[in-house]
Design an enzyme around this catalytic site. Structure first.
Site, PDB file in Angstrom:
ATOM      1  CG  ASP A 336      18.556  23.852 102.377  1.00 14.40           C
ATOM      2  OD1 ASP A 336      19.429  23.757 102.484  1.00 14.40           O
ATOM      3  OD2 ASP A 336      17.780  22.770 101.911  1.00 14.40           O
ATOM      4  CD  GLU A 337      13.963  21.560 103.631  1.00 16.31           C
ATOM      5  OE1 GLU A 337      12.850  21.362 103.431  1.00 16.31           O
ATOM      6  OE2 GLU A 337      14.755  20.797 103.530  1.00 16.31           O
TER       7      GLU A 337
END
Length: 580
Positions: A336-337
């Site tokens: 993620d991210e």
């Protein structure tokens, strides 16, 4: 010993289900079980005493035997006293001497999809109760149900008789995520969480072990990661700690799913290996830069460099150690991210981009170099949804084989769940709009002008606070999905990210809100008419919270105690009328 006549009334705990007698008041029938079983029959509303010599008879099993001992001791020591008196006929002719546990297949391992069903019966006129399960893990669920049916002060314990329960979960994956990187939790904190999860029939402890803020896991192949990347020498998890937690999980029927978040959220790796981490220890959002130009989504920068051969040497050592320490068949790889600005601080990456490469190709290179290795270790890879759905850096589905990949959603509620299953991927639902338990406590940033804005939600990006009602009522496989797509929804997890949580608030942040998830995913959140039963559940959850506190879990209250002692008086007529 009890000296009641067969016509005497005794005090018993309120309630298994609620019968609506009027819009303003409801009366309770005995037995409070959480989560609510799928089917329960108790036609005669009779009870018997537990024999002073009561025992649980079960075959020897590596993990079930520990569970049997635990529940036998709990039944004898809990001394659950009811807060309200209700009439029930106590039969005096005999006492219950034993619970006979039968398991049809002890070879079934603790993994996703294992049969957790059970049948529990306490016949009238029999000295024995019977618990039948296909697996040891189903037997553990039945033992928990049995324990919740007992009330009184030892040795004067009672339980219902003439009762039959047939039970199984709606979803195979019912979990709690705990982040131990941003703030440290002790081994006892984690084990207490697993204990409470088992009592709520939750079966997956998603351990978000590492992040940019710290790397607390001591790994034999890469000891410098924890030595240099932890928050301190007394804030680490040794191999012995991991073994203890995993063993404890097995004894409670809870899988321990490790997450090592990469290639983003890896600033802590840079303490040991600065050469493989881009933008490590840089200010996360430089002054004068737009949000799009940030280096991380919160303080704590750093991302693994997919162009560095050393990256894969270290990562594969980490993967191998994780596989050796965690027998769980899922491996959570994060994903993620991944922030563009962080990778763009690296000269080699900028050269790659100048030559026509893309940031998404960098992510694909990383996945292509690590996912097959994880799969070769007989693991299924779980990633956060970003690897497929991020607006800027995402992988082509061709590098995410559906047979080896599960995606966990955290954005946009039902819409992203729909996008994932429509693409043919299995999904675990952790929508921040419903399941993030850290939301609503304000932000943790200093000098943040967002607090000047009344519409900011107090600085919490995912405000408001997620109430137990909103968690309970969320349908993770709602009307957006067709029948085939629903089959791809494995279940869900509530998540406690720890920017503003540690052991001092752990129990109250998790419970009883995680209990709401437990029932919603075990037996559903609707009654026989298809109407949301949150209003009916409040009394049972209130009583279950009270019992959890008796068991040493610091669950927060959901109502004044007066409501427990005056059932139905804290309800409102309006919601009930609107539902009918």
């Amino acid at each position: 010993m009890l000296t009641l006549s067969k016509f005497h009334v005794i005090l018993i705990p309120i309630l298994f289900f609620i019968t609506l007698l009027s819009p303003l008041f409801s009366i309770a029938l005995p037995i409070n079980i959480w989560p609510k079983p799928r089917f329960l029959s108790w036609p005669q509303h009779k009870a018997i005493a537990l024999s002073p010599n009561f025992t649980i008879l079960a075959p020897e099993h590596q993990y079930l035997s520990a569970s049997v001992t635990r529940y036998h001791n709990l039944i004898r020591s809990e001394n659950y006293s009811p807060l309200i008196s209700y009439p029930v006929k106590l039969m005096k002719r005999y006492t219950l001497r034993n619970l006979v546990v039968t398991v049809t297949d002890f070879s079934l391992p603790l993994h996703h999809g294992v049969d957790e069903s059970y049948k529990l019966s306490i016949p009238i006129g029999s000295f024995s109760a019977h618990l039948l399960a296909h697996s040891a893990w189903g037997a553990m669920r039945g033992l928990e149900t049995f324990s919740q049916m007992i009330w009184g002060t030892s040795p004067d314990l009672c339980l219902p008789v003439g009762i039959y329960i047939q039970d199984s979960p709606l979803f195979g994956h019912r979990g709690v995520l705990l982040d131990t990187s941003r703030n440290y939790y002790g081994v006892d904190d984690i084990m207490r969480t697993i204990k409470a999860m088992s009592a709520n029939k939750l079966n997956v402890f998603h351990w978000h072990i590492t992040d940019s803020q710290s790397f607390p896991l001591v790994l034999p192949s890469e000891p410098s990661l924890a030595a240099k990347g932890s928050l301190g020498p007394d804030m680490v998890y040794t191999p012995e700690d991991v073994s203890k937690i995993v063993q404890y999980g097995f004894e409670h029927g809870v899988r321990v799913l490790p997450e090592i978040d990469t290639p983003g959220h890896t600033g802590s790796w840079g303490e040991a290996y600065p050469e493989i981490v881009t933008c490590a220890n840089m200010f996360w959002w430089p002054a004068g830069k737009s949000w799009e130009e940030r280096l991380a989504s919160e303080p704590g920068t750093g991302q693994l460099n997919p162009l560095s051969p050393k990256t894969y040497e270290v990562v594969k050592n980490v993967i191998q150690d994780i596989v050796n320490q965690f027998p769980e068949s899922f491996f959570h790889g994060g994903g993620d991210e991944v922030i563009p600005g962080c990778w763009k601080t690296d000269p080699a990456i900028n050269s790659f981009l100048s030559s026509g490469g893309t940031l998404s190709q960098l992510l694909e290179k990383y996945i292509n170099s690590t996912l097959p290795y994880i799969v070769s270790q007989n693991r299924t890879v779980v990633y956060w949804e970003d690897v497929l759905l991020d607006a800027q850096i995402k992988a082509d589905p061709s590098v995410l084989p559906k047979e080896h990949t599960i995606l966990q959603t955290w954005n946009n509620g039902p819409e992203n769940t729909k996008r994932i299953v429509a693409a043919g991927y299995r999904v675990i639902v952790s929508s921040s709009e419903f399941y993030y338990l850290d939301c609503g406590h304000g932000g943790f940033l200093g000098n943040d002008s967002i607090y000047d804005q009344k519409e900011s939600g107090g600085g919490s990006w995912c405000a408001p606070f997620k109430t137990w009602q909103s968690i309970y009522n969320y349908d993770i496989a709602d009307g957006l999905l067709n029948e085939e797509e629903r089959k791809l929804v494995l279940g869900g997890e509530v998540a406690l990210w720890s920017e503003q949580a540690d052991s001092t608030v752990l129990d109250s942040r998790l419970w009883p809100r995680a209990s709401a998830l437990a029932e919603s995913l075990w037996s559903g959140n609707r009654d026989e008419r298809g109407v949301k039963r949150c209003g009916e559940a409040v009394d049972r959850l209130n009583l279950w919270r009270y019992r959890m506190v008796k068991r040493g879990i610091g669950a927060e209250p959901i109502q004044p105690l007066w409501c427990l002692k005056n059932p139905g008086m804290c309800n409102t007529v309006h919601g009930a009328l609107q539902d009918q």
